[in-house]
Design a protein around this motif. Sequence first.
Motif, PDB file in Angstrom:
ATOM      1  N   UNK A 347       0.805  -1.224   0.000  1.00 35.79           N
ATOM      2  CA  UNK A 347       0.000   0.000   0.000  1.00 35.79           C
ATOM      3  C   UNK A 347       0.838   1.273   0.000  1.00 35.79           C
ATOM      4  N   UNK A 348       1.983   1.247   0.685  1.00 36.77           N
ATOM      5  CA  UNK A 348       2.822   2.451   0.760  1.00 36.77           C
ATOM      6  C   UNK A 348       3.283   2.899  -0.624  1.00 36.77           C
ATOM      7  N   UNK A 380      15.404   3.847  -2.246  1.00 35.33           N
ATOM      8  CA  UNK A 380      16.417   4.909  -2.135  1.00 35.33           C
ATOM      9  C   UNK A 380      15.869   6.097  -1.354  1.00 35.33           C
ATOM     10  N   UNK A 381      14.603   6.427  -1.614  1.00 37.15           N
ATOM     11  CA  UNK A 381      13.980   7.524  -0.866  1.00 37.15           C
ATOM     12  C   UNK A 381      13.896   7.173   0.616  1.00 37.15           C
ATOM     13  N   UNK A 382      13.526   5.938   0.929  1.00 39.59           N
ATOM     14  CA  UNK A 382      13.440   5.515   2.329  1.00 39.59           C
ATOM     15  C   UNK A 382      14.798   5.654   3.025  1.00 39.59           C
ATOM     16  N   UNK A 383      15.872   5.319   2.290  1.00 37.04           N
ATOM     17  CA  UNK A 383      17.219   5.446   2.874  1.00 37.04           C
ATOM     18  C   UNK A 383      17.567   6.906   3.127  1.00 37.04           C
ATOM     19  N   UNK A 384      17.153   7.786   2.217  1.00 33.95           N
ATOM     20  CA  UNK A 384      17.422   9.215   2.405  1.00 33.95           C
ATOM     21  C   UNK A 384      16.624   9.767   3.584  1.00 33.95           C
ATOM     22  N   UNK A 385      15.399   9.298   3.733  1.00 34.22           N
ATOM     23  CA  UNK A 385      14.595   9.724   4.886  1.00 34.22           C
ATOM     24  C   UNK A 385      15.277   9.274   6.173  1.00 34.22           C
ATOM     25  N   UNK A 386      15.784   8.053   6.148  1.00 32.56           N
ATOM     26  CA  UNK A 386      16.437   7.486   7.337  1.00 32.56           C
ATOM     27  C   UNK A 386      17.685   8.260   7.732  1.00 32.56           C
ATOM     28  N   UNK A 387      18.479   8.688   6.729  1.00 31.77           N
ATOM     29  CA  UNK A 387      19.727   9.389   7.074  1.00 31.77           C
ATOM     30  C   UNK A 387      19.571  10.913   7.089  1.00 31.77           C
ATOM     31  N   UNK A 394      10.114  15.622  -1.030  1.00 31.60           N
ATOM     32  CA  UNK A 394      10.186  14.160  -1.059  1.00 31.60           C
ATOM     33  C   UNK A 394       9.844  13.571   0.301  1.00 31.60           C
ATOM     34  N   UNK A 395      10.293  14.232   1.351  1.00 31.00           N
ATOM     35  CA  UNK A 395       9.977  13.776   2.710  1.00 31.00           C
ATOM     36  C   UNK A 395       8.473  13.833   2.951  1.00 31.00           C
ATOM     37  N   UNK A 396       7.837  14.897   2.477  1.00 36.02           N
ATOM     38  CA  UNK A 396       6.384  15.028   2.653  1.00 36.02           C
ATOM     39  C   UNK A 396       5.657  13.908   1.920  1.00 36.02           C
TER      40      UNK A 396
END
Length: 582
Positions: A347-348, A380-387, A394-396
Motif C-alpha cells: 500500500x505504501x 532509495x527515498x526511504x534510505x534518504x529519509x532514514x539518514x 520528497x519527505x512530505x
Amino acid sequence: MPIVAQSTETTDWVSRFADEVIEASERRAPGKPVVVASGLSPSGPIHLGNLREVMTPHLVADEVRRRGHEVRHLISWDDYDRYRKVPAGIDGVDETWAEHIGRPLTSVPAPKGSSYPNWAEHFKAAMTAALAELGVEFDGISQTAQYTSGVYRDQVLHAMRHRGDIDAILDQYRTKAKPGQKPKQGQKPVDEAELEAAEGSGAAAEDDGSAGSAGYFPYKPYCGGCGKDLTTVTAYDDDTTELTYTCAGCGFSETVLLSEFNRGKLVWKVDWPMRWAYEGVIFEPSGVDHSSPGSSFQVGGQIVGIFGGEQPIGPMYAFVGISGMAKMSSSRGGVPTPADALKIMEPQLLRWLYARRRPNQSFKIAFDQEIQRLYDEWDKLAAKVEDGSALPGDLAAYARAVGTAAGDLPRTPRPLPYRTLASVADITAGDRAQAVRILSELDPAHPLAALDEVRPRFDRAEEWINTQVPADQRTVVRAEPDAELLGSLDEEARTSLRLLLDGLDDHWSLDGLTHLVYGVPKVQAGFSADATPKELPPEIKVAQRTFFARLYHLLVGRDTGPRLPTLLLAVGQERVRTLLGG
C-alpha cells in the motif's frame, strides 16, 4: 512513531491545498468539520484512474487532520445512476444483462456467483476493501438510499421550482451535439473518449436533462412499469407538486405527487452542485473530462448558487495510465483496479505514486518490469529519509505514503529489494524452504530467520512473478550441464569460469558474488577486481557483458535472467559448479 510532514517546512501540493481548504472552511462554515468529497459510480470495476478521485481529497483531508482539524471525507456512491452498458470482460456477465440498461445500478443483478445483492454492491465491495488496505478513512453515502428515502426531497422540489433558472444557465453551455447525433451548425461533436474517461466518476453522461413539450425539467423519474429511466415528464404543477410522466420504453404513464414520490433523481449537472450545497463540500477534485468549458464542474459552479451553496475548491486531475496499456476505460474490460495493484505492491508504494505527483500531472502505474525500478526508487527515498538527506517535498510525499494522521500503515519488517525477492520467487517456484535458504545467504552476517521478515513484500513480488511475467520469461535452471557449449569454449572463456568457481567459497553472499562476477573480467584483463569504472578502459564493459551472457546460457539457457548474484545463490554452490563444468 509516524513521520510527520510539517506544512511550514514543505511546499508540496497537498500542503498548499490544505492551506486553502482550512481558510475556506473557516470562512464558509466556522466551527464545523471540514468536508471533502469524492464521487464513484460502481458501474463496473472501479479502476486505478478512478482511485485518483479518492486519493486526492484523502491526502488533503489527512493533512488537515494532522493539523488538528476535524474532517469528513465523503464518498458518494453514485449507485442510483442508470446502468449504461454491459462492461466487457466481467466474469459471470453475459449479453442478457443488456435488458437492465436504463435501470439504477442497485436494481441490476450482480454477476453470476457473486455474494452481493446487486451490481452496485458487488463493485463497491472490492473498492471498499482496497481503500481500507490503503488507510483511507471515509463516510460512504449511497445515492440510492438518499433519493429513495426522501433525504433530498426539499432539494428536488427546489430544483423543480427553479427549473427556468437552471435551464437558462445550462443553455449558455449547450454547444455540443449528443452522442450519436449529427452536430447542428455551431455545435461541437461530442468526444466519445471523454465519455469513456468519465466512467466510474459518477458523471459519465454529463446529463443536464431535456426539454419536452411541457418545458425543461431537471428531474427524471425511474419508470413504475419497467424500472428504467426512459421517461419524459409531461406535466408538473409547482403548487400541488403533481407530476406526470410517460415511458418511451414500455409505454407506462402515471401521475404522482413529487412531494411524496421517491423513485427518481436530479439529472447529473444539477445533482452534483445540489450535493455540494447540501453537504457543505469545501474540496472535491474532478477529472479533465469535467473541467472543460460547459462540463459539469464548470456549470455546477453557477447552479450551486441556486441551492444556496458555493462551488468547492476543485483541482483538475489528470489521467492515470498503466505501463504497457492504453488509457483506462471500465467498459473495455481487463482494466486494473486498486485491488489488482495491491496484489503486486505494498500500500505504501501505491499511495506514494499518487502523493508525489500534483493532481494535474499524469503518471503510470507499473504492472510490467518497471515495477522493479519504482521499488528501487522507493527504497532509495526511504534510505534518504532514514539518514536525513531527503528533500522537504520528497519527505512530505514519503510521510503521506507510509501512514496517515492515525499512524503508520503495516510494513515489511525487513524490506529487501523487490527485484531480489522477485528473482527468488521466480527461481524457487513456490518452494518456501528453498526461498528461506536463498534469502538467508544474501547477508550471512544477518541471516533471515523466517519468511515473515520479508512479508508482505515477498508475497507481492511472488504474485507479480506468477501473474504478470510471461511464461517464456520465467527462469528455469538447467537440469544438466550444456556439454556442447562447455566443449566449445576457448581457453580465455574456460579461465573466466575457473576464476569464478575458485572465488565462490569466499564470496558466497549477495555483495560478495556481486563483487566476484563483476571482478572476473577485470582480473582477466590485468586489473584489480576493486578497480572502479573510471580506472578501466571501455572494453571491460564489453567483456563483462560477454561473460554474463555466457553464465546465463550455462545456467538457464538464455542470454539474460535474474541478477547473476541472486541467481547463483538460488542455484546453490554445488549445482553451480556442476553446470559450469567445475
